[in-house]
Design a protein around this motif. Sequence first.
Motif, PDB file in Angstrom:
ATOM      1  N   LEU A  17      -1.955   9.095   7.200  1.00  0.00           N
ATOM      2  CA  LEU A  17      -2.368   9.046   5.436  1.00  0.00           C
ATOM      3  C   LEU A  17      -4.069   8.679   5.495  1.00  0.00           C
ATOM      4  N   GLY A  18      -4.538   9.150   4.330  1.00  0.00           N
ATOM      5  CA  GLY A  18      -5.763   9.001   4.002  1.00  0.00           C
ATOM      6  C   GLY A  18      -5.794   7.513   3.264  1.00  0.00           C
ATOM      7  N   VAL A  19      -4.848   7.553   2.216  1.00  0.00           N
ATOM      8  CA  VAL A  19      -4.588   6.377   1.544  1.00  0.00           C
ATOM      9  C   VAL A  19      -3.145   5.896   1.141  1.00  0.00           C
ATOM     10  N   LEU A  20      -3.017   4.847   1.046  1.00  0.00           N
ATOM     11  CA  LEU A  20      -1.214   4.400   0.967  1.00  0.00           C
ATOM     12  C   LEU A  20      -1.314   3.577  -0.327  1.00  0.00           C
ATOM     13  N   VAL A  21      -0.300   3.873  -1.228  1.00  0.00           N
ATOM     14  CA  VAL A  21      -0.164   3.025  -2.544  1.00  0.00           C
ATOM     15  C   VAL A  21       1.296   2.425  -2.386  1.00  0.00           C
ATOM     16  N   GLU A  22       1.278   1.192  -2.262  1.00  0.00           N
ATOM     17  CA  GLU A  22       2.712   0.523  -2.188  1.00  0.00           C
ATOM     18  C   GLU A  22       2.690  -0.498  -3.241  1.00  0.00           C
ATOM     19  N   GLY A  23       3.609  -0.206  -4.271  1.00  0.00           N
ATOM     20  CA  GLY A  23       3.340  -1.029  -5.229  1.00  0.00           C
ATOM     21  C   GLY A  23       2.324  -1.249  -6.259  1.00  0.00           C
ATOM     22  N   PRO A  24       1.881  -2.347  -6.225  1.00  0.00           N
ATOM     23  CA  PRO A  24       0.715  -2.622  -7.234  1.00  0.00           C
ATOM     24  C   PRO A  24      -0.648  -2.541  -5.974  1.00  0.00           C
ATOM     25  N   LEU A  25      -0.235  -2.311  -4.714  1.00  0.00           N
ATOM     26  CA  LEU A  25      -1.636  -2.432  -3.872  1.00  0.00           C
ATOM     27  C   LEU A  25      -1.684  -0.987  -3.313  1.00  0.00           C
ATOM     28  N   THR A  26      -3.116  -0.670  -3.426  1.00  0.00           N
ATOM     29  CA  THR A  26      -3.558   0.508  -2.600  1.00  0.00           C
ATOM     30  C   THR A  26      -4.265   0.186  -1.259  1.00  0.00           C
ATOM     31  N   PHE A  27      -3.991   0.557   0.077  1.00  0.00           N
ATOM     32  CA  PHE A  27      -4.496   0.559   1.221  1.00  0.00           C
ATOM     33  C   PHE A  27      -5.257   1.696   1.559  1.00  0.00           C
TER      34      PHE A  27
END
Length: 234
Positions: free
Chosen positions: A126-136
């Motif tokens: 992935l380029g970006v991962l959003v998990e709950g309130p966090l963006t990786f």
Amino acid sequence: MNGHDFTLVGTSLAALPSGALWWAAPQVLTVSDLHLGKSERMARRGGTLLPPYDTAETLARLEADVAATAARTVICLGDSFDDEAAARALPPAARERLLRLMAGRRWVWIAGNHDPGPADLPGSHLGVLVEGPLTFRHIAEPGATGEVSGHYHPKARLRLGGRQLSRPCFLVDDARVILPAYGAYTGGLDADAPALDGLMQGGASAILTGPRAVAVPMRPARARAPRRRAGSVG
């Protein structure tokens, strides 16, 4: 695990001494900038020769963190390989070691500037991962909130017993955390460099890695000259 606990946008996290970030509630372990194959890439390009043990050392540390945390998900925040050729040249023994580590758990590869293409490995790419309130993501974006990133390999200097030490560190404020490089033989950028100073809010902390994670102010208190008012001459 001698980690340092902190909260980011209401989320309880721990900076581990190894440079990994632990999110206990969903059992997510995050590492950044493994740079696997760094010594191979430098030898290939005719650079300074490094001992060819960086990949084994990095994987050993990752195995230890996965075992200690029983992580169900591992997120690699980009630059997992020193370049795409290094990913293709991963020795068979190292590849098998990595595949064993990945087996039975969710594994996410975030694209970095050194490894923009998908490696020939399982897991999510992935380029970006959003998990709950966090963006990786790999590189921090100004104005982001709840962001977990890497890229800069931050390090901080600490004077101890008359000596000045330099250690990789996490940078943490109310909006983001920037992870240190996890890989062996990786360099670093001083925490007071303009690129990092411009990203981090006032009151940011540097959490130094080592035998235990230790938090210090990112910007040590020092005397500052008073600001001149606009239009003043001095």
